[in-house]
Design a protein around this motif. Structure first.
Motif, mmCIF file in Angstrom:
data_model
loop_
_atom_site.group_PDB
_atom_site.id
_atom_site.type_symbol
_atom_site.label_atom_id
_atom_site.label_comp_id
_atom_site.label_asym_id
_atom_site.label_seq_id
_atom_site.Cartn_x
_atom_site.Cartn_y
_atom_site.Cartn_z
ATOM 1 N N SER A 282 0.867 -1.180 0.000
ATOM 2 C CA SER A 282 0.000 0.000 0.000
ATOM 3 C C SER A 282 0.899 1.223 0.000
ATOM 4 O O SER A 282 2.107 1.128 0.231
ATOM 5 C CB SER A 282 -0.923 0.006 1.223
ATOM 6 N N GLY A 283 0.314 2.392 -0.291
ATOM 7 C CA GLY A 283 1.114 3.606 -0.358
ATOM 8 C C GLY A 283 1.625 3.879 -1.761
ATOM 9 O O GLY A 283 1.277 3.177 -2.713
ATOM 10 N N PRO A 284 2.497 4.888 -1.914
ATOM 11 C CA PRO A 284 2.929 5.333 -3.252
ATOM 12 C C PRO A 284 3.755 4.318 -4.031
ATOM 13 O O PRO A 284 3.866 4.426 -5.247
ATOM 14 C CB PRO A 284 3.748 6.592 -2.955
ATOM 15 N N THR A 285 4.345 3.336 -3.352
ATOM 16 C CA THR A 285 5.133 2.320 -4.070
ATOM 17 C C THR A 285 4.427 0.968 -4.094
ATOM 18 O O THR A 285 5.052 -0.071 -4.302
ATOM 19 C CB THR A 285 6.527 2.162 -3.438
ATOM 20 N N ALA A 286 3.115 0.992 -3.913
ATOM 21 C CA ALA A 286 2.352 -0.260 -3.887
ATOM 22 C C ALA A 286 2.347 -0.965 -5.237
ATOM 23 O O ALA A 286 2.276 -2.193 -5.295
ATOM 24 C CB ALA A 286 0.918 0.005 -3.443
ATOM 25 N N GLY A 287 2.413 -0.208 -6.327
ATOM 26 C CA GLY A 287 2.393 -0.827 -7.655
ATOM 27 C C GLY A 287 3.524 -1.819 -7.840
ATOM 28 O O GLY A 287 3.290 -3.018 -8.045
ATOM 29 N N PRO A 288 4.779 -1.363 -7.753
ATOM 30 C CA PRO A 288 5.883 -2.311 -7.857
ATOM 31 C C PRO A 288 5.947 -3.276 -6.685
ATOM 32 O O PRO A 288 6.361 -4.424 -6.836
ATOM 33 C CB PRO A 288 7.123 -1.418 -7.910
ATOM 34 N N GLY A 289 5.517 -2.818 -5.499
ATOM 35 C CA GLY A 289 5.566 -3.695 -4.327
ATOM 36 C C GLY A 289 4.671 -4.910 -4.456
ATOM 37 O O GLY A 289 5.068 -6.031 -4.141
ATOM 38 N N THR A 290 3.449 -4.701 -4.932
ATOM 39 C CA THR A 290 2.550 -5.842 -5.096
ATOM 40 C C THR A 290 3.052 -6.778 -6.188
ATOM 41 O O THR A 290 2.831 -7.990 -6.137
ATOM 42 C CB THR A 290 1.120 -5.371 -5.431
ATOM 43 N N CYS A 291 3.759 -6.209 -7.155
ATOM 44 C CA CYS A 291 4.333 -7.049 -8.207
ATOM 45 C C CYS A 291 5.396 -7.996 -7.656
ATOM 46 O O CYS A 291 5.565 -9.109 -8.168
ATOM 47 C CB CYS A 291 4.930 -6.180 -9.313
ATOM 48 N N THR A 292 6.137 -7.569 -6.620
ATOM 49 C CA THR A 292 7.161 -8.435 -6.067
ATOM 50 C C THR A 292 6.544 -9.667 -5.422
ATOM 51 O O THR A 292 7.217 -10.691 -5.262
ATOM 52 C CB THR A 292 8.030 -7.702 -5.025
ATOM 53 N N VAL A 293 5.280 -9.566 -5.056
ATOM 54 C CA VAL A 293 4.560 -10.713 -4.512
ATOM 55 C C VAL A 293 3.900 -11.514 -5.632
ATOM 56 O O VAL A 293 3.944 -12.741 -5.655
ATOM 57 C CB VAL A 293 3.495 -10.254 -3.489
ATOM 58 N N ALA A 294 3.313 -10.828 -6.581
ATOM 59 C CA ALA A 294 2.533 -11.497 -7.630
ATOM 60 C C ALA A 294 3.368 -12.411 -8.513
ATOM 61 O O ALA A 294 2.968 -13.536 -8.823
ATOM 62 C CB ALA A 294 1.836 -10.450 -8.491
ATOM 63 N N GLY A 295 4.537 -11.946 -8.951
ATOM 64 C CA GLY A 295 5.337 -12.733 -9.877
ATOM 65 C C GLY A 295 5.816 -14.038 -9.276
ATOM 66 O O GLY A 295 5.716 -15.104 -9.893
ATOM 67 N N ILE A 296 6.334 -13.977 -8.065
ATOM 68 C CA ILE A 296 6.838 -15.187 -7.430
ATOM 69 C C ILE A 296 5.695 -16.113 -7.047
ATOM 70 O O ILE A 296 5.831 -17.341 -7.057
ATOM 71 C CB ILE A 296 7.719 -14.819 -6.211
ATOM 72 N N THR A 297 4.537 -15.530 -6.734
ATOM 73 C CA THR A 297 3.348 -16.320 -6.450
ATOM 74 C C THR A 297 2.911 -17.087 -7.690
ATOM 75 O O THR A 297 2.545 -18.257 -7.624
ATOM 76 C CB THR A 297 2.206 -15.405 -5.977
ATOM 77 N N ALA A 298 2.939 -16.409 -8.820
ATOM 78 C CA ALA A 298 2.571 -17.059 -10.077
ATOM 79 C C ALA A 298 3.505 -18.221 -10.377
ATOM 80 O O ALA A 298 3.071 -19.297 -10.802
ATOM 81 C CB ALA A 298 2.599 -16.043 -11.217
ATOM 82 N N TYR A 299 4.810 -18.008 -10.144
ATOM 83 C CA TYR A 299 5.778 -19.058 -10.460
ATOM 84 C C TYR A 299 5.576 -20.291 -9.585
ATOM 85 O O TYR A 299 5.438 -21.411 -10.088
ATOM 86 C CB TYR A 299 7.207 -18.540 -10.300
ATOM 87 N N PHE A 300 5.553 -20.087 -8.276
ATOM 88 C CA PHE A 300 5.435 -21.236 -7.387
ATOM 89 C C PHE A 300 4.009 -21.794 -7.339
ATOM 90 O O PHE A 300 3.818 -22.971 -7.024
ATOM 91 C CB PHE A 300 5.931 -20.885 -5.987
ATOM 92 N N GLY A 301 3.026 -20.947 -7.654
ATOM 93 C CA GLY A 301 1.665 -21.471 -7.737
ATOM 94 C C GLY A 301 1.563 -22.565 -8.782
ATOM 95 O O GLY A 301 0.978 -23.629 -8.554
ATOM 96 N N ALA A 302 2.150 -22.316 -9.945
ATOM 97 C CA ALA A 302 2.133 -23.318 -11.016
ATOM 98 C C ALA A 302 2.952 -24.546 -10.628
ATOM 99 O O ALA A 302 2.543 -25.688 -10.895
ATOM 100 C CB ALA A 302 2.671 -22.700 -12.304
ATOM 101 N N LYS A 303 4.119 -24.337 -10.002
ATOM 102 C CA LYS A 303 4.950 -25.462 -9.585
ATOM 103 C C LYS A 303 4.230 -26.325 -8.559
ATOM 104 O O LYS A 303 4.254 -27.567 -8.626
ATOM 105 C CB LYS A 303 6.276 -24.958 -9.009
ATOM 106 N N ASN A 304 3.579 -25.693 -7.598
ATOM 107 C CA ASN A 304 2.882 -26.439 -6.558
ATOM 108 C C ASN A 304 1.687 -27.194 -7.117
ATOM 109 O O ASN A 304 1.373 -28.305 -6.670
ATOM 110 C CB ASN A 304 2.432 -25.485 -5.453
ATOM 111 N N ALA A 305 1.024 -26.585 -8.091
ATOM 112 C CA ALA A 305 -0.112 -27.263 -8.712
ATOM 113 C C ALA A 305 0.329 -28.525 -9.446
ATOM 114 O O ALA A 305 -0.444 -29.473 -9.609
ATOM 115 C CB ALA A 305 -0.820 -26.313 -9.679
#
Length: 423
Positions: free
Chosen positions: A63-86
């Protein structure tokens, strides 16, 4: 976003995470203790890892002014390991297959909150990773060293995190700020044309690193003159006064070493109001075409340059490639992020996930020490979505996992390679 901990198992397709929610995975670089007991028995597992799962932590601005790139740091790695775990999980070097659990907390780009988040996570996660920010990562670096908790593949170009002696339990992922700044300077110096440069930099290690690199890149070049240099604080909500003073210099090149997204947009707009239309150099983390350049009206300037090592998800052909399609599908299915990301950090953290898988495959002991040892052995690895010529190499002390960059120029929609100065 609340700082209450949210646990999530990325193993299930149902485990989508709101982008402002939390998730991710990661690790760090440094020294460690032996991986086996004195009597030759197996080493005791570190916190956060079992025979069938591993838990990774992230503190980053959600949240806050750097939330855009900050949420991306969570989303990308989540996408990667989400597929691996599936697909059943990630195979480790000890022969066990583990799913990845990720805990991410919002620090709002506040160092004190980042330290508090680390304190909350350190006993339950195996390693910390992917979090964005120089001041926020610095806030708990010494604590992580004392606690022997990996702080691995984080999103800061601060060179201290890639110095094995100074930071034995750390390793940065993205190129250090000096590398980016130097690439800008060398491009400009190599133009053979005379240029005057105005600089606005963040008054901390982030801004200082970029300026240091830029000055190294133009060292000895008699065709480049820095005519004005000012700073701003990361907490500032406006830099209009600095921009007005810099515009008065009449410089034809503006190096804006700025990390705050709203300030970059307002800076692009303000310089146009002032009638000052120089060419721009922007750091890689604040150069998004859709989130920054378009709203800022960047097409009004003769040239806007940045550096990159990863493909842009906004590129027209991105979704047509196998890796691009898998990335976008993973964002949608496992990170609840349906649209192409506006910030490169989503791709970067996806690459962090891929790099961590390489490290996990080498681990023969379930310990933080073995993780750190193996983290420093990756060489010549081409992670998904990397630009040609860029690789992951964690074996060079003083350099992060990725150290090669390419200068690119904004073409009104995205970026294209800029092998030479082009106006």
């Amino acid at each position: 976003m609340s700082t209450n901990r949210r646990r999530m198992r990325v193993a299930s397709v149902v485990a989508g995470i709101g982008i402002v929610a939390v998730l991710a995975a990661g690790c760090a670089r440094g020294g460690g203790s032996p991986n086996s007991t004195e009597d030759g028995g197996a080493a005791e597992a570190s916190p956060g890892i079992t025979d069938d799962s591993i838990t990774l932590g992230i503190t980053t601005p959600l949240s806050g002014p750097t939330a855009g790139p900050g949420t991306c740091t969570v989303a990308g790695i989540t996408a990667y390991f989400g597929a691996k775990n599936a697909d059943g999980g990630v195979e480790f070097g000890d022969g066990k297959t583990r799913t990845v659990e990720i805990e991410a907390l919002d620090d709002e780009y506040d160092p004190q909150k980042a330290k508090a988040n680390y304190d909350q996570l350190k006993s339950s996660v195996f390693a910390m990773t992917a979090g964005l920010g120089t001041p926020t990562n610095r806030a708990w670096r010494e604590a992580a060293i004392a606690d022997e908790v990996p702080q691995a593949l984080i999103m800061t170009g601060d060179p201290i995190f890639s110095d094995a002696e100074e930071s034995p339990w750390q390793l940065g992922f993205v190129p250090i700020y000096q590398n980016e700044g130097q690439a800008f300077g060398e491009l400009l110096a190599g133009s053979g044309e005379e240029h005057t440069v105005a600089i606005l930099s963040q008054n901390d290690d982030y801004g200082e690193g970029y300026v240091e690199g830029f000055k190294a890149g133009i060292e000895g070049a008699d065709n480049i003159e820095i005519v004005k240099e000012l700073t701003y604080e990361a907490t500032d909500t406006s830099v209009d006064a600095q921009l007005t003073e810099l515009a008065g210099s009449g410089a034809d090149v503006f190096f804006n070493a700025m990390s705050i997204t709203p300030l970059v947009i307002s800076s692009l707009q303000k310089t146009q109001e002032l009638g000052w239309l120089p060419s721009w150099f922007l750091p890689s983390n604040t150069s998004s075409p859709t989130a920054i350049l378009e709203p800022g009206g960047a097409a009004a300037f003769p040239g806007v340059y940045t550096v990159a090592f990863a493909q842009s998800a906004a590129a027209p052909t991105f979704a047509e490639s196998e890796d691009g399609a898998a990335f976008l599908a993973g964002l949608k299915e496992y990170a609840n992020y349906p649209d192409p990301p506006a910030f490169p950090h989503c791709v970067w953290s996806y690459q962090v996930g891929a790099t961590l898988e390489q490290v996990f495959a080498k681990m023969t002991e379930p310990t933080r020490a073995d993780f750190m040892e193996q983290l420093r052995t990756i060489s010549g690895y081409t992670a998904p979505l990397m630009l040609e010529g860029s690789t992951v190499d964690t074996t060079v002390d003083g350099q992060p996992a990725v150290s090669t960059v390419q200068v690119q120029k904004y073409n009104g929609k995205g970026y294209a390679p800029a092998e030479s100065w082009d106006q």
